[in-house]
Design an enzyme around this catalytic site. Structure first.
Site, PDB file in Angstrom:
ATOM      1  N   ARG A 124       0.933  -1.186   0.192  1.00 22.77           N
ATOM      2  CA  ARG A 124       0.130   0.024  -0.058  1.00 22.77           C
ATOM      3  C   ARG A 124       0.799   1.313  -0.047  1.00 22.77           C
ATOM      4  O   ARG A 124       0.369   2.219  -0.365  1.00 22.77           O
ATOM      5  CB  ARG A 124      -0.929   0.106   1.103  1.00 22.77           C
ATOM      6  CG  ARG A 124      -1.698   1.106   1.254  1.00 22.77           C
ATOM      7  CD  ARG A 124      -3.014   0.877   2.125  1.00 22.77           C
ATOM      8  NE  ARG A 124      -2.858   0.449   3.408  1.00 22.77           N
ATOM      9  CZ  ARG A 124      -2.290   0.904   4.425  1.00 22.77           C
ATOM     10  NH1 ARG A 124      -1.684   1.931   4.597  1.00 22.77           N
ATOM     11  NH2 ARG A 124      -2.011   0.063   5.609  1.00 22.77           N
TER      12      ARG A 124
ATOM     13  N   TYR B  32     -16.591  14.957 -16.246  1.00 24.40           N
ATOM     14  CA  TYR B  32     -16.858  13.528 -16.029  1.00 24.40           C
ATOM     15  C   TYR B  32     -17.857  13.571 -15.075  1.00 24.40           C
ATOM     16  O   TYR B  32     -17.812  14.188 -13.874  1.00 24.40           O
ATOM     17  CB  TYR B  32     -15.474  12.903 -15.954  1.00 24.40           C
ATOM     18  CG  TYR B  32     -16.053  11.467 -15.483  1.00 24.40           C
ATOM     19  CD1 TYR B  32     -16.657  10.505 -16.243  1.00 24.40           C
ATOM     20  CD2 TYR B  32     -15.474  10.976 -14.272  1.00 24.40           C
ATOM     21  CE1 TYR B  32     -16.949   9.271 -16.039  1.00 24.40           C
ATOM     22  CE2 TYR B  32     -15.930   9.594 -13.679  1.00 24.40           C
ATOM     23  CZ  TYR B  32     -16.749   8.681 -14.375  1.00 24.40           C
ATOM     24  OH  TYR B  32     -16.935   7.512 -14.293  1.00 24.40           O
TER      25      TYR B  32
ATOM     26  N   ASP C 137      -7.507  17.535 -15.720  1.00 25.94           N
ATOM     27  CA  ASP C 137      -7.881  16.167 -16.244  1.00 25.94           C
ATOM     28  C   ASP C 137      -7.296  16.013 -17.511  1.00 25.94           C
ATOM     29  O   ASP C 137      -8.128  16.696 -18.630  1.00 25.94           O
ATOM     30  CB  ASP C 137      -9.317  16.065 -16.160  1.00 25.94           C
ATOM     31  CG  ASP C 137      -9.765  14.455 -16.258  1.00 25.94           C
ATOM     32  OD1 ASP C 137      -8.905  13.812 -16.858  1.00 25.94           O
ATOM     33  OD2 ASP C 137     -10.818  14.058 -15.537  1.00 25.94           O
TER      34      ASP C 137
ATOM     35  N   LYS D  88      -8.017   4.565 -19.237  1.00 23.91           N
ATOM     36  CA  LYS D  88      -8.348   4.682 -20.878  1.00 23.91           C
ATOM     37  C   LYS D  88      -7.314   4.475 -21.645  1.00 23.91           C
ATOM     38  O   LYS D  88      -7.023   3.218 -21.955  1.00 23.91           O
ATOM     39  CB  LYS D  88      -8.944   6.161 -20.902  1.00 23.91           C
ATOM     40  CG  LYS D  88     -10.014   6.541 -19.668  1.00 23.91           C
ATOM     41  CD  LYS D  88     -11.108   5.627 -19.565  1.00 23.91           C
ATOM     42  CE  LYS D  88     -12.054   6.324 -18.551  1.00 23.91           C
ATOM     43  NZ  LYS D  88     -13.228   5.284 -17.989  1.00 23.91           N
TER      44      LYS D  88
HETATM   45  C1  LIG Z   1     -12.578  12.488 -18.094  1.00 21.84           C
HETATM   46  C2  LIG Z   1     -12.664  11.387 -17.057  1.00 21.84           C
HETATM   47  N1  LIG Z   1     -11.881  11.647 -15.831  1.00 21.84           N
HETATM   48  C3  LIG Z   1     -11.876  10.635 -15.015  1.00 21.84           C
HETATM   49  C4  LIG Z   1     -12.491   9.728 -15.036  1.00 21.84           C
HETATM   50  C5  LIG Z   1     -12.373   8.509 -13.915  1.00 21.84           C
HETATM   51  O1  LIG Z   1     -11.596   7.625 -14.131  1.00 21.84           O
HETATM   52  P1  LIG Z   1     -11.858   6.063 -13.594  1.00 21.84           P
HETATM   53  O2  LIG Z   1     -12.861   5.502 -14.152  1.00 21.84           O
HETATM   54  O3  LIG Z   1     -10.262   5.352 -14.035  1.00 21.84           O
HETATM   55  O4  LIG Z   1     -12.042   6.242 -12.311  1.00 21.84           O
HETATM   56  C6  LIG Z   1     -13.184   9.209 -16.521  1.00 21.84           C
HETATM   57  C7  LIG Z   1     -13.899   8.068 -16.274  1.00 21.84           C
HETATM   58  O5  LIG Z   1     -14.482   7.882 -17.576  1.00 21.84           O
HETATM   59  C8  LIG Z   1     -13.187  10.352 -17.160  1.00 21.84           C
HETATM   60  O6  LIG Z   1     -13.802  10.032 -18.538  1.00 21.84           O
END
Ligand SMILES: Cc1ncc(COP(=O)(O)O)c(C=O)c1O
Length: 419
Positions: free
Chosen positions: A71, A124, A208, A233
């Site tokens: 961890r 998101y 992001d 992703k």
């Molecule tokens: C733009 C964006 N940021 C953050 C996230 C969150 O990522 P995670 O699904 O790996 O927690 C996503 C998930 O779809 C996303 O599209």
């Protein structure tokens, strides 16, 4: 994705993605990093154990190296963090169990009750729900801005945010999920300076970078303090792992690693191993996906049953968004949304008629994924807030994969017949 050759002898990102952060001599000469699945690590001696803890928890520069407990850190994590930091141009990086865990780490690691988050819109759905729900419950407010390209508009939103409390964080998701709305990262940094002069505390700027990733956009070089990426992703790229990463200055990342240890949101050894492998082919996958996406976006734009397409490559170069796109991004990516001339039923008919494309949330995998954001990814965002940012019942999001483009085009055309 043409990139100028760096003037220095620094390796190109494609080279970094393949080997950076791994030394075969430290692993019996294995050409590829082994998966270190052990949850705990044996200390050479009691005195070494003490030194290691002093170094990890108090930053003591006592020469101690090694690992303590999964961890807190593990060899696979060292590899992916070194690789991500180098790709993002950060001093260091911290990897988490998911993108959401990384976002939570930033919010809880740097903010306190009474603070305000000034964020772009849309973001998101999960991040939106986190800010509006759990984070608000802790007394941390958030306020959104719709125009991340215009200084006067953003300055007005910043004044509004400051009237709510001390602005501790500016959060920009660019391009945004699912509308591909662009935010000017350098402008966010400049507004953070202005807020700092006004309130006596400069907010951090976090971006992001999930939609484009390190090969197409480098927020740190544009003035962001933190670059957050859902590595689930494009970096993971095969829809078989969950991970999140944050890059930035050593001190900021050190803070994130400290909170991650206590929240228990460290990236696990198996996912770290998969991720290190996936980084190697990332530039090839995203290049093919981007090529396919350009063709699919054109097909949709020209189709009579489609009202609009938000593909970044269509941004007029002489528009404010176009100017920022040219300056800030090295590609249009392969995830975008489009709106059918119709309603939810029409959108569902199209989704149910697809045979090659898969109906699923997420993006950035080798396979083409398509979903209806209003009823899935942005389900938790109230209708009025969704529609304000252009996500209505006829909007679909597509993440174009690396299949043969003719098969994708044929599938989409036959499904559009069903609408
Ligand atoms: C733009 C964006 N940021 C953050 C996230 C969150 O990522 P995670 O699904 O790996 O927690 C996503 C998930 O779809 C996303 O599209």
């Amino acid at each position: 994705m043409s990139r100028a050759k760096p003037k220095s002898s620094a390796p190109h990102p494609e080279t970094i993605a393949v080997g950076h952060g791994y030394d075969p001599s430290a692993a019996s000469g294995a050409a590829k990093p082994p998966a270190y699945l052990s949850s705990t690590f044996v200390y050479p001696s009691a005195a070494d154990a003490k030194r290691l803890h002093e170094a990890f928890f108090d930053g003591a520069e006592n020469g101690a190296t090694g690992h303590i407990y999964g961890r807190l850190g593990h060899p696979g994590l060292d590899i992916v963090e070194a690789r991500l930091a180098a790709l993002d141009g950060g001093e260091d990086a911290a990897c988490f169990a998911s993108g959401m865990a990384a976002i939570t780490g930033i919010l809880l690691g740097f903010l306190a009750p009474g603070d305000v988050v000034l964020h772009s819109r849309p973001i998101y759905g999960g991040a939106d729900a986190l800010l509006a729900g759990e984070i608000a419950r802790l007394g941390i407010k958030s306020t959104g801005f719709m125009n991340g390209l215009d200084r006067a508009a953003l300055a007005a939103d910043a004044r509004c945010a400051m009237s709510e409390g001390s602005v501790g964080l500016i959060w920009g998701e660019t391009p945004a999920n699912p509308t591909a709305t662009i935010v000017d990262i350098a402008l966010l940094a400049s507004i953070a300076d202005d807020i700092g002069s006004s309130q006596g505390r400069r907010p951090l700027v976090a971006v992001d970078n999930t939609f484009l990733g390190p090969f197409m956009q480098n927020p740190l070089a544009l003035g962001a303090n933190l670059c957050m990426t859902s590595l689930t992703k494009y970096a993971g790229g095969h829809s078989d792992l969950l991970a999140g990463g944050v890059s930035g200055a050593k001190a900021l990342i050190g803070r994130l690693k400290a909170v991650r240890t206590l929240f228990g949101s460290t990236l696990d050894a198996h996912s770290a191993w998969l991720l290190a492998r996936s980084f190697e082919t990332m530039h090839l996958r995203i290049a093919r996906a981007a090529e396919n996406a350009a063709a699919i976006a054109s097909l949709l734009r020209d189709h009579p049953k489609v009202g609009s397409v938000t593909y970044l490559g269509f941004t007029p170069p002489d528009s404010p968004a176009g100017a920022v796109f040219m300056r800030q991004c090295r590609g249009a990516g392969s995830t975008f949304s489009f709106r059918l001339r119709g309603d939810e039923a029409a959108a569902f008919r199209l989704l149910d008629a697809l045979k090659v494309m898969r109906l699923a949330v997420s993006l950035g995998g080798t396979e083409t994924l398509i979903c209806h954001p209003a009823s899935t990814t942005h389900y938790a965002v109230p209708r009025a807030r969704r529609e304000e940012v252009g996500i209505d019942d006829a909007t679909l999001r597509i993440s174009v994969g690396i299949e043969h483009v003719e098969d994708l085009a044929a599938d989409l055309l036959q499904a559009l017949e069903a609408v």
